[in-house]
Scaffold this motif. Structure first.
Motif, PDB file in Angstrom:
ATOM      1  N   ALA A  40      43.337  28.008  28.007  1.00 21.86           N
ATOM      2  CA  ALA A  40      41.584  28.438  28.906  1.00 21.86           C
ATOM      3  C   ALA A  40      42.349  28.426  30.082  1.00 21.86           C
ATOM      4  O   ALA A  40      42.185  29.196  30.525  1.00 21.86           O
ATOM      5  CB  ALA A  40      41.566  27.103  28.833  1.00 21.86           C
ATOM      6  N   VAL A  41      43.374  27.922  30.785  1.00 25.92           N
ATOM      7  CA  VAL A  41      44.077  29.015  32.068  1.00 25.92           C
ATOM      8  C   VAL A  41      44.054  30.065  32.200  1.00 25.92           C
ATOM      9  O   VAL A  41      43.350  30.741  32.807  1.00 25.92           O
ATOM     10  CB  VAL A  41      45.091  27.929  32.504  1.00 25.92           C
ATOM     11  N   TYR A  42      45.120  30.953  31.310  1.00 26.00           N
ATOM     12  CA  TYR A  42      45.108  32.180  30.878  1.00 26.00           C
ATOM     13  C   TYR A  42      43.882  33.078  30.783  1.00 26.00           C
ATOM     14  O   TYR A  42      44.112  33.933  30.946  1.00 26.00           O
ATOM     15  CB  TYR A  42      46.411  31.784  29.277  1.00 26.00           C
ATOM     16  N   ASP A  91      40.249  36.977  32.968  1.00 27.59           N
ATOM     17  CA  ASP A  91      39.009  37.648  33.047  1.00 27.59           C
ATOM     18  C   ASP A  91      39.276  37.708  34.526  1.00 27.59           C
ATOM     19  O   ASP A  91      37.931  39.295  34.795  1.00 27.59           O
ATOM     20  CB  ASP A  91      37.885  36.285  32.659  1.00 27.59           C
ATOM     21  N   LEU A  92      39.894  37.407  35.351  1.00 29.05           N
ATOM     22  CA  LEU A  92      39.725  37.866  36.676  1.00 29.05           C
ATOM     23  C   LEU A  92      40.377  39.293  36.674  1.00 29.05           C
ATOM     24  O   LEU A  92      39.285  40.274  37.038  1.00 29.05           O
ATOM     25  CB  LEU A  92      40.142  36.938  37.202  1.00 29.05           C
ATOM     26  N   ARG A 111      41.016  32.899  32.147  1.00 23.43           N
ATOM     27  CA  ARG A 111      40.626  32.841  32.925  1.00 23.43           C
ATOM     28  C   ARG A 111      41.266  33.696  34.267  1.00 23.43           C
ATOM     29  O   ARG A 111      40.927  34.447  34.349  1.00 23.43           O
ATOM     30  CB  ARG A 111      40.486  31.498  33.686  1.00 23.43           C
ATOM     31  N   LEU A 129      44.712  27.119  41.426  1.00 25.89           N
ATOM     32  CA  LEU A 129      43.931  26.730  40.851  1.00 25.89           C
ATOM     33  C   LEU A 129      42.676  25.597  41.990  1.00 25.89           C
ATOM     34  O   LEU A 129      43.022  24.868  42.590  1.00 25.89           O
ATOM     35  CB  LEU A 129      43.819  25.415  39.429  1.00 25.89           C
ATOM     36  N   SER A 147      35.334  34.038  41.543  1.00 30.19           N
ATOM     37  CA  SER A 147      36.747  34.474  41.379  1.00 30.19           C
ATOM     38  C   SER A 147      37.775  33.451  40.055  1.00 30.19           C
ATOM     39  O   SER A 147      38.183  33.237  39.967  1.00 30.19           O
ATOM     40  CB  SER A 147      37.758  33.763  42.508  1.00 30.19           C
ATOM     41  N   HIS A 148      36.381  32.841  38.587  1.00 29.12           N
ATOM     42  CA  HIS A 148      37.127  31.902  37.867  1.00 29.12           C
ATOM     43  C   HIS A 148      37.817  31.414  38.423  1.00 29.12           C
ATOM     44  O   HIS A 148      38.515  30.686  37.525  1.00 29.12           O
ATOM     45  CB  HIS A 148      37.923  32.794  37.170  1.00 29.12           C
ATOM     46  N   GLY A 149      37.879  30.131  39.667  1.00 29.14           N
ATOM     47  CA  GLY A 149      38.168  29.058  39.785  1.00 29.14           C
ATOM     48  C   GLY A 149      39.449  29.030  40.359  1.00 29.14           C
ATOM     49  O   GLY A 149      40.097  28.622  40.140  1.00 29.14           O
ATOM     50  N   LEU A 150      39.858  30.778  40.468  1.00 26.01           N
ATOM     51  CA  LEU A 150      41.810  30.762  40.977  1.00 26.01           C
ATOM     52  C   LEU A 150      42.007  31.486  41.831  1.00 26.01           C
ATOM     53  O   LEU A 150      41.068  32.762  42.189  1.00 26.01           O
ATOM     54  CB  LEU A 150      41.730  31.836  39.940  1.00 26.01           C
TER      55      LEU A 150
END
Length: 328
Positions: free
Chosen positions: A108-110, A115-116, A112, A192, A198-201
């Motif tokens: 899930a994190v990768y 997608d960024l 995001r 995070l 920005s996808h929460g990043l």
């Protein structure tokens, strides 16, 4: 990690008089970072001492990314003569530590992070120098300049340059349009943050950005020098990127070439950090880097470079070759 002597006056001028300054981190360069605490307020002080460091590229790229809707740290204050910059504090939740604690969140994190990158690659590149063949060659040359002498190898450096000249056209053919290449987009430089944009990043360490090929930051993320990314995760994320970004047909070959290029460069840099800068901890990353490099070299697009490595750096002088040279 003692704060620079000019820090209190700089912070006072910025409206942070009397704030507490505590060590936060150093990195492979001369830059250092401190957390600044003032009641409920928090910020980060970057110490980029001239003439070794110049904070202006960081500021310029941060402002470019912010203008495009990405979460780079806001610049709160600056003194370019002192090399001091006060920036927004994204907190302590780096992707690396988060995934160390919760491996189940990896996909899930990768996703995001992929997608960024796809969002970034839809936009025109920042006004930065090109990531071109001259830069690629200068970077891969760090391996023959530092690693090979460190283990006593006399290699054919001219043939090394010719081998890379033979494979880099794969990257150049699929280069248009160029994108902003952050160059150190990996789990230790992505935060995070509690922000929908920005996808929460939150993005860090992008001051060396260049305009180049979109595969480079994918390599940086998925062939991480400091964290093992499972091959299945790498494959899934490449597939995700290709679905959302629709890159050219030879993208896989360009990814392999840039993977080998980056990994060869990092082997040279980490050796230099040990030999020149007295930072032996970077030697611990070399087995991972050699494993990644050898995996990239197996791609048919890299046959000339793979042949050079086979002839000049035997397998037994790769993965653990520096251990006997490292201090106890």
């Amino acid at each position: 990690m003692i704060p620079p002597a000019a820090a209190p006056a700089f912070l006072a001028d910025a409206g942070w008089d009397g704030a507490t300054i505590v060590p936060l981190a150093g990195d492979a360069s001369f830059r250092r970072y401190f957390r600044v605490l003032d009641g409920g307020r928090r910020a980060v002080l970057m110490d980029a001492p001239p003439p070794h460091e110049d904070p202006r590229p960081f500021i310029a790229i941060a402002e470019h990314l912010l203008a495009d809707g990405f979460a780079a740290p806001r610049i709160l204050a600056r003194d370019l003569d002192l090399g001091l910059v006060l920036i927004e504090d994204f907190g302590d939740l780096r992707v690396k530590e988060h995934l160390d604690a919760d491996p189940a969140a990896e996909l899930a994190v990768y996703a995001r992070a992929i997608d960024l990158l796809a969002d970034l690659h839809r936009l025109p590149a920042a006004h930065v120098p090109p990531y071109d063949r001259a830069v690629y060659q200068r970077e891969v040359g760090l391996l023959t300049e530092w690693y090979c002498p460190a283990i006593g190898l006399d290699v054919d450096a001219d043939a090394y340059v010719r081998a890379w000249d033979a494979v880099l056209p794969v990257v150049e053919r699929s280069l248009s349009p160029t994108v902003t290449v952050l160059r150190d987009y990996h789990a230790e430089n992505i935060m995070l943050i509690d922000r929908a944009a920005s996808h929460g990043l939150g993005l860090l360490d992008f001051q060396d950005a260049l305009a180049g090929h979109p595969a480079y930051d994918l390599v940086s993320l998925l062939q991480d020098a400091r964290r093992d990314v499972p091959v299945a995760v790498e494959a899934a994320m490449l597939a995700r990127y290709k679905t959302v970004a629709n890159p050219p047909a030879d993208f896989d070959a360009a990814y392999a070439v840039l993977g080998a290029q980056r990994n060869a460069k990092i082997i040279g840099i980490f050796t230099r950090l040990w030999k020149r800068d007295g930072k032996p901890r970077y030697l611990s990353f070399l087995p991972r880097m050699w494993g990644l490099l050898e995996r990239d070299l197996a791609h048919p697009a890299l046959a000339p470079v793979a042949t050079w490595f086979a002839a000049n750096i035997p397998a037994h002088q790769r993965h653990h070759a520096l251990e006997e040279y490292a201090p106890a």
